[in-house]
Scaffold this active site. Structure first.
Site, PDB file in Angstrom:
ATOM      1  N   HIS A  12       0.869  -1.193   0.000  1.00  0.00           N
ATOM      2  CA  HIS A  12       0.000   0.000   0.000  1.00  0.00           C
ATOM      3  C   HIS A  12       0.896   1.230   0.000  1.00  0.00           C
ATOM      4  O   HIS A  12       1.454   1.603   1.032  1.00  0.00           O
ATOM      5  CB  HIS A  12      -0.907   0.019   1.230  1.00  0.00           C
ATOM      6  CG  HIS A  12      -1.915   1.134   1.198  1.00  0.00           C
ATOM      7  ND1 HIS A  12      -3.254   0.910   1.379  1.00  0.00           N
ATOM      8  CD2 HIS A  12      -1.780   2.467   1.008  1.00  0.00           C
ATOM      9  CE1 HIS A  12      -3.914   2.074   1.300  1.00  0.00           C
ATOM     10  NE2 HIS A  12      -3.015   3.036   1.084  1.00  0.00           N
ATOM     11  N   HIS A  14       1.641   5.308  -1.710  1.00  0.00           N
ATOM     12  CA  HIS A  14       1.284   6.479  -2.510  1.00  0.00           C
ATOM     13  C   HIS A  14       2.559   7.088  -3.083  1.00  0.00           C
ATOM     14  O   HIS A  14       3.449   7.492  -2.335  1.00  0.00           O
ATOM     15  CB  HIS A  14       0.545   7.502  -1.650  1.00  0.00           C
ATOM     16  CG  HIS A  14      -0.760   7.001  -1.124  1.00  0.00           C
ATOM     17  ND1 HIS A  14      -1.924   7.046  -1.863  1.00  0.00           N
ATOM     18  CD2 HIS A  14      -1.078   6.402   0.055  1.00  0.00           C
ATOM     19  CE1 HIS A  14      -2.908   6.515  -1.158  1.00  0.00           C
ATOM     20  NE2 HIS A  14      -2.423   6.117   0.006  1.00  0.00           N
ATOM     21  N   LYS A  99      -9.293  -1.023  -6.134  1.00  0.00           N
ATOM     22  CA  LYS A  99      -9.257  -0.215  -4.912  1.00  0.00           C
ATOM     23  C   LYS A  99     -10.551   0.585  -4.789  1.00  0.00           C
ATOM     24  O   LYS A  99     -10.897   1.364  -5.664  1.00  0.00           O
ATOM     25  CB  LYS A  99      -8.056   0.737  -4.931  1.00  0.00           C
ATOM     26  CG  LYS A  99      -7.927   1.590  -3.671  1.00  0.00           C
ATOM     27  CD  LYS A  99      -7.702   0.731  -2.427  1.00  0.00           C
ATOM     28  CE  LYS A  99      -7.731   1.580  -1.151  1.00  0.00           C
ATOM     29  NZ  LYS A  99      -6.485   2.324  -0.950  1.00  0.00           N
ATOM     30  N   HIS A 138     -10.518   1.063   1.406  1.00  0.00           N
ATOM     31  CA  HIS A 138     -10.322   2.020   2.494  1.00  0.00           C
ATOM     32  C   HIS A 138     -11.638   2.023   3.267  1.00  0.00           C
ATOM     33  O   HIS A 138     -12.593   2.703   2.886  1.00  0.00           O
ATOM     34  CB  HIS A 138      -9.995   3.411   1.946  1.00  0.00           C
ATOM     35  CG  HIS A 138      -9.782   4.447   3.011  1.00  0.00           C
ATOM     36  ND1 HIS A 138      -8.590   5.119   3.177  1.00  0.00           N
ATOM     37  CD2 HIS A 138     -10.592   4.913   3.999  1.00  0.00           C
ATOM     38  CE1 HIS A 138      -8.676   5.953   4.203  1.00  0.00           C
ATOM     39  NE2 HIS A 138      -9.900   5.847   4.701  1.00  0.00           N
ATOM     40  N   HIS A 172      -4.851  -0.646   5.607  1.00  0.00           N
ATOM     41  CA  HIS A 172      -4.307   0.056   6.777  1.00  0.00           C
ATOM     42  C   HIS A 172      -5.193  -0.113   8.020  1.00  0.00           C
ATOM     43  O   HIS A 172      -5.733   0.854   8.566  1.00  0.00           O
ATOM     44  CB  HIS A 172      -4.055   1.529   6.478  1.00  0.00           C
ATOM     45  CG  HIS A 172      -5.066   2.189   5.593  1.00  0.00           C
ATOM     46  ND1 HIS A 172      -6.430   2.155   5.828  1.00  0.00           N
ATOM     47  CD2 HIS A 172      -4.906   2.931   4.472  1.00  0.00           C
ATOM     48  CE1 HIS A 172      -7.057   2.831   4.881  1.00  0.00           C
ATOM     49  NE2 HIS A 172      -6.149   3.314   4.052  1.00  0.00           N
ATOM     50  N   ASP A 244       1.253   2.550   3.504  1.00  0.00           N
ATOM     51  CA  ASP A 244       0.418   3.730   3.324  1.00  0.00           C
ATOM     52  C   ASP A 244       1.259   5.003   3.422  1.00  0.00           C
ATOM     53  O   ASP A 244       0.787   6.048   3.869  1.00  0.00           O
ATOM     54  CB  ASP A 244      -0.725   3.779   4.347  1.00  0.00           C
ATOM     55  CG  ASP A 244      -1.799   4.808   3.983  1.00  0.00           C
ATOM     56  OD1 ASP A 244      -1.889   5.172   2.796  1.00  0.00           O
ATOM     57  OD2 ASP A 244      -2.520   5.264   4.895  1.00  0.00           O
TER      58      ASP A 244
END
Length: 346
Positions: A12, A14, A99, A138, A172, A244
């Site tokens: 995970h 970004h 996702k 999420h 997460h 994350d």
């Protein structure tokens, strides 16, 4: 003391785009064999074509940084326009992860789902189940901030029950009550971050307010942290590591809106090694940051560069800031800025 981790995976991550991508990617490409790139960009990655173009950008950036043994794993941002043809196209190109963002739940979720269990979305879930996709979510409601993940568990349970062959990931995981859920449903799994297993709400506002520790889902109670940490330390078979790591310029973190996200990429493996060593569980680090992900996501090691990452038990100081050359817009403050870690990458 020296430790080698074989094929570490971050499930995970970004990476953003443009100059931000070029600046933050080297931290991950140096330390990990592969990472799952999140699709919530300014233009969301809603199609296979967009995912392949983003993958190309990541690979080009990785090559520029000198890392040729890193593989980006791609995902598709789930919207109601997703159909069978697009899913089959993604599958044909090796993309197996969808996702789902509840609309407005976090950064880049403006295009997310406002009705998660309506007929159209359920049709997409059925197609995803049939084609062997993994659904990463999420999972937060729009309720009280400390209860949002717990309130969303009823959605996870509904999907897990009605689509028993669809593998579902609680992204997460932050609430200890979610552990009971993944243990109760065969097809429900979770990722764990460094910050949720090493910190709690006190680290955000227990003393002076620290906006660099503000994230979504929020850091929760000490009991939540301890339960999640226990799961990680023992390499729970239904959890894998997903950082994350989410870079924001310092100006965005300090603004009145206070961007949600913790930039942990520069410290991940050294900080995890220190945490596992402190609890006499260093022997489980390999499983937590690699083996479990291969098992849960059904990854083929033939498609991921074989990489042995060296960790050395020597103290190292985390930089106070990471410069991002965005027209002199500013810096990013990493997790554990200015602190001394007892491990470093070799």
């Amino acid at each position: 003391m020296t430790l080698y981790i074989q094929n570490p995976l971050d499930m995970h991550l970004h990476l953003r785009e443009g100059a931000m991508l070029d600046s933050v990617l080297p931290f991950t490409a140096q330390a990990f064999s592969a990472a799952l790139a999140m699709p919530n960009l300014k233009t969301p990655i809603t199609t296979t074509a967009l995912a392949l173009e983003y993958k190309k950008q990541i690979l080009e950036s990785s090559t520029k940084s000198g890392s040729k043994d890193f593989t980006p794993l791609m995902s598709i941002y789930l919207t109601q326009s997703l159909d069978k043809d697009e899913l089959e196209k993604a599958q044909a190109n090796g993309i197996r992860i969808l996702k789902l963002y509840p609309k407005g739940a976090t950064t880049g979720s403006e295009n997310g789902m406002s009705e998660i269990l309506d007929n159209k979305t359920l049709e997409i879930f059925a197609l995803a189940e049939k084609l062997g996709f993994i659904l990463s979510i999420h999972g937060e409601s729009n309720g009280f901030c400390m209860d949002r993940e717990f309130e969303f568990l009823k959605v996870f349970k509904h999907i897990a029950t009605n689509f028993p062959k669809l593998r579902i990931i609680i992204e997460h995981m932050s609430d200890r009550r979610s552990l009971e859920a993944i243990e109760s449903y065969e097809n429900l799994y979770a990722t764990l971050t460094l910050h949720h297993i090493s910190m709690n709400l006190d680290d955000v506002c227990g003393g002076m307010l620290n906006p660099h520790h503000f994230c979504k889902p929020m850091l929760k109670t000490k009991k939540d942290q301890q339960a999640l940490l226990h799961s990680a330390l023992n390499a729970h078979p239904k959890t894998s590591f997903g950082s994350d790591s989410a870079p924001h310029l310092e100006s965005a973190k300090l603004s009145s809106k206070g961007a949600a996200g913790i930039f942990s990429a520069p410290v991940l493996l050294p900080a995890l090694a220190q945490l596992f060593e402190e609890h006499n569980k260093l022997e489980n680090l390999q499983a937590f940051v690699s083996d479990r992900a291969f098992e849960i996501y059904g990854l083929d090691s033939k498609n991921i560069p074989q990489k042995s990452v060296k960790l050395v038990r020597e103290s190292s100081k985390v930089p106070s800031k990471i410069n991002i050359p965005l027209d002199n817009m500013g810096d990013i403050v990493p997790l554990f800025a200015d602190k001394i870690l007892q491990w470093r990458l070799g």
